[in-house]
Scaffold this active site. Structure first.
Site, PDB file in Angstrom:
ATOM      1  N   ASP A 184       0.649  -0.894   0.381  1.00 47.18           N
ATOM      2  CA  ASP A 184      -0.105  -0.021  -0.285  1.00 47.18           C
ATOM      3  C   ASP A 184       0.814   1.383  -0.064  1.00 47.18           C
ATOM      4  O   ASP A 184       1.585   1.246   1.090  1.00 47.18           O
ATOM      5  CB  ASP A 184      -0.876  -0.255   1.197  1.00 47.18           C
ATOM      6  CG  ASP A 184      -2.029   1.122   1.401  1.00 47.18           C
ATOM      7  OD1 ASP A 184      -2.809   1.244   0.326  1.00 47.18           O
ATOM      8  OD2 ASP A 184      -1.569   1.867   2.345  1.00 47.18           O
ATOM      9  N   ASP A 239      -3.009   1.548   6.622  1.00 40.80           N
ATOM     10  CA  ASP A 239      -2.249   0.984   5.860  1.00 40.80           C
ATOM     11  C   ASP A 239      -1.771  -0.425   5.765  1.00 40.80           C
ATOM     12  O   ASP A 239      -1.962  -0.797   4.918  1.00 40.80           O
ATOM     13  CB  ASP A 239      -1.018   1.972   6.074  1.00 40.80           C
ATOM     14  CG  ASP A 239      -1.137   3.505   5.993  1.00 40.80           C
ATOM     15  OD1 ASP A 239      -2.451   4.218   5.691  1.00 40.80           O
ATOM     16  OD2 ASP A 239      -0.625   4.587   6.052  1.00 40.80           O
ATOM     17  N   GLU A 292      -2.162  -1.646  -5.595  1.00 35.46           N
ATOM     18  CA  GLU A 292      -3.541  -1.233  -6.273  1.00 35.46           C
ATOM     19  C   GLU A 292      -3.250  -0.369  -7.744  1.00 35.46           C
ATOM     20  O   GLU A 292      -1.810  -0.305  -7.652  1.00 35.46           O
ATOM     21  CB  GLU A 292      -3.815  -0.042  -4.925  1.00 35.46           C
ATOM     22  CG  GLU A 292      -5.260   0.390  -5.148  1.00 35.46           C
ATOM     23  CD  GLU A 292      -5.791   1.007  -3.751  1.00 35.46           C
ATOM     24  OE1 GLU A 292      -6.835   1.538  -3.647  1.00 35.46           O
ATOM     25  OE2 GLU A 292      -4.728   1.247  -2.831  1.00 35.46           O
TER      26      GLU A 292
END
Length: 397
Positions: free
Chosen positions: A187, A354, A272
């Protein structure tokens, strides 16, 4: 995997004669590119197409004119290569992969010239370019692969005045790494550059912020200089460029070390699919996002994974990785960016925002591998389903 073409970039220090010859070559390359682009644009308005062979014939005709006779003073190889680059630019335009080619600017465009094997000599670690009597004084910061022979050589000068030579070689040392069962969700963020599903957090170096005061001072000095091509303004502009180059070099070095580590330690890396181009439109966060260089981080991960037999999975950007409980799967309501820890109402687990997002990305990436959901980046290939959407559709009757 077949042979890997790899570019090795080195800094070099030209003599005054070599610098003058290269500067002339850069100018001629830019001139030929712009002339060919103008010719092709005029033909386009007449609904005609001009290809590389026709622009090559035009180049021969231009050299015979009195106005453009100076094109004969430099090596013909970079001039032919710039026509090939223009051909590639038009091919990308017609394939809708890029916009219509633009004219090169003397002040803003990159100064570079590409030489093929007929335009240079490489012997015993010494590189000599066409039209030059002496080899380039190259700083060999790392050796070329054993037995490697450059197929093309690109010489460039950056805005800070530094000279670089890039050699494209077949690198036989790049081989797939031993397979491992390790997988990690990643992330990205601003407080921490990366948060891994293992719980590890990697600090954001904030390279631009560290030099912001020096940069602001140099930019202020540049703004006070009279506009034009004066020597003082040129010196001030180069001082700003050197600070930018220092920031970019440190950032690139850090990203290379970080991505190499992730690729070596993990078989599968799940990230992502962020649209950084849209995110930098947020004026409050644009500077910090640009400094973090998320797009460059992803690019480095992808090509290194391809080299070493690893897999990078990009999860749909609409997947609610931050708001989904990684323990019970309960989806929370709205969660502003200032909320860094939260407790799941269903199972009572307290999450670091996170770390939870990284664990959810890893789970979604494993679902991708299991069910075959589309994971190609939407900014390049629209229409792919995310793992989340695929799983939902499979439960429908």
């Amino acid at each position: 995997m077949g042979r890997v073409k790899r570019a090795f970039k080195y800094r070099f220090y030209p003599t005054d004669v070599q610098a003058a010859e290269l500067s002339r070559t850069f100018g001629c390359v830019r001139k030929v590119y712009n002339l060919a682009l103008a010719a092709r644009t005029q033909a386009w308005t007449r609904q005609e197409r001009v290809n590389y062979n026709q622009t090559s014939a035009l180049l021969t005709a231009w050299k015979k004119t009195e106005e453009l006779a100076f094109l004969n003073d430099v090596s013909s190889v970079p001039l032919q290569q710039t026509l090939r680059h223009l051909q590639s630019a038009f091919a990308n335009f017609f394939s809708k992969r890029a916009k219509y080619p633009r004219f090169k600017s003397r002040k803003k465009s990159r100064k570079s010239a590409e030489y093929t094997t007929s335009g240079f000599r490489f012997r015993d670690g010494r590189l000599t370019l066409a039209k030059m009597a002496e080899p380039l004084d190259i700083v060999w910061s790392r050796p070329l692969p054993t037995g490697a022979k450059p197929s093309t050589v690109t010489v460039s000068q950056d805005s800070a005045g530094r000279w670089f030579v890039s050699m494209l070689c077949d690198d036989l040392t790049v081989k797939p790494l031993s397979a491992t069962d390790a997988a990690v969700g990643v992330d990205v963020g601003l407080n921490h550059l990366l948060t891994l599903s293992t719980g590890e957090k990697i600090a954001n170096p904030r390279h631009e912020r560290r030099d912001r005061a020096r940069l602001a001072k140099a930019q202020h000095a540049l703004a006070r200089k009279a506009k034009g091509d004066g020597a003082n303004r040129r010196k001030a502009r180069q001082k700003v460029a050197k600070i930018h180059a220092r920031i970019a070099d440190r950032r690139r070095d850090g990203l290379h070390k970080l991505t190499t580590r992730l690729v070596r330690e993990n078989q599968t890396i799940v990230i992502e699919d962020l649209t950084v181009r849209n995110m930098v439109r947020n004026r409050s966060l644009a500077r910090a996002i640009s400094d973090a260089a998320w797009a460059e981080l992803r690019s480095l991960l992808e090509y290194k994974a391809q080299w070493y037999g690893r897999e990078v999975i990009a999860v749909d950007r609409f997947f609610p990785s931050s708001k989904l409980c990684s323990v019970c799967g309960t989806l929370q309501g709205k969660m502003p960016l200032n909320v860094r820890t939260w407790t799941c109402a269903a199972c009572g687990t307290t999450h670091d925002r996170d770390v939870n997002a990284a664990r959810n990305l890893l789970a979604a990436g494993r679902a991708v591998s299991a069910c075959g959901a589309g994971v190609r980046p939407q900014r390049r290939t629209p229409g792919g389903q995310s793992a989340m959407k695929q799983e939902v559709s499979r439960r429908e009757p």
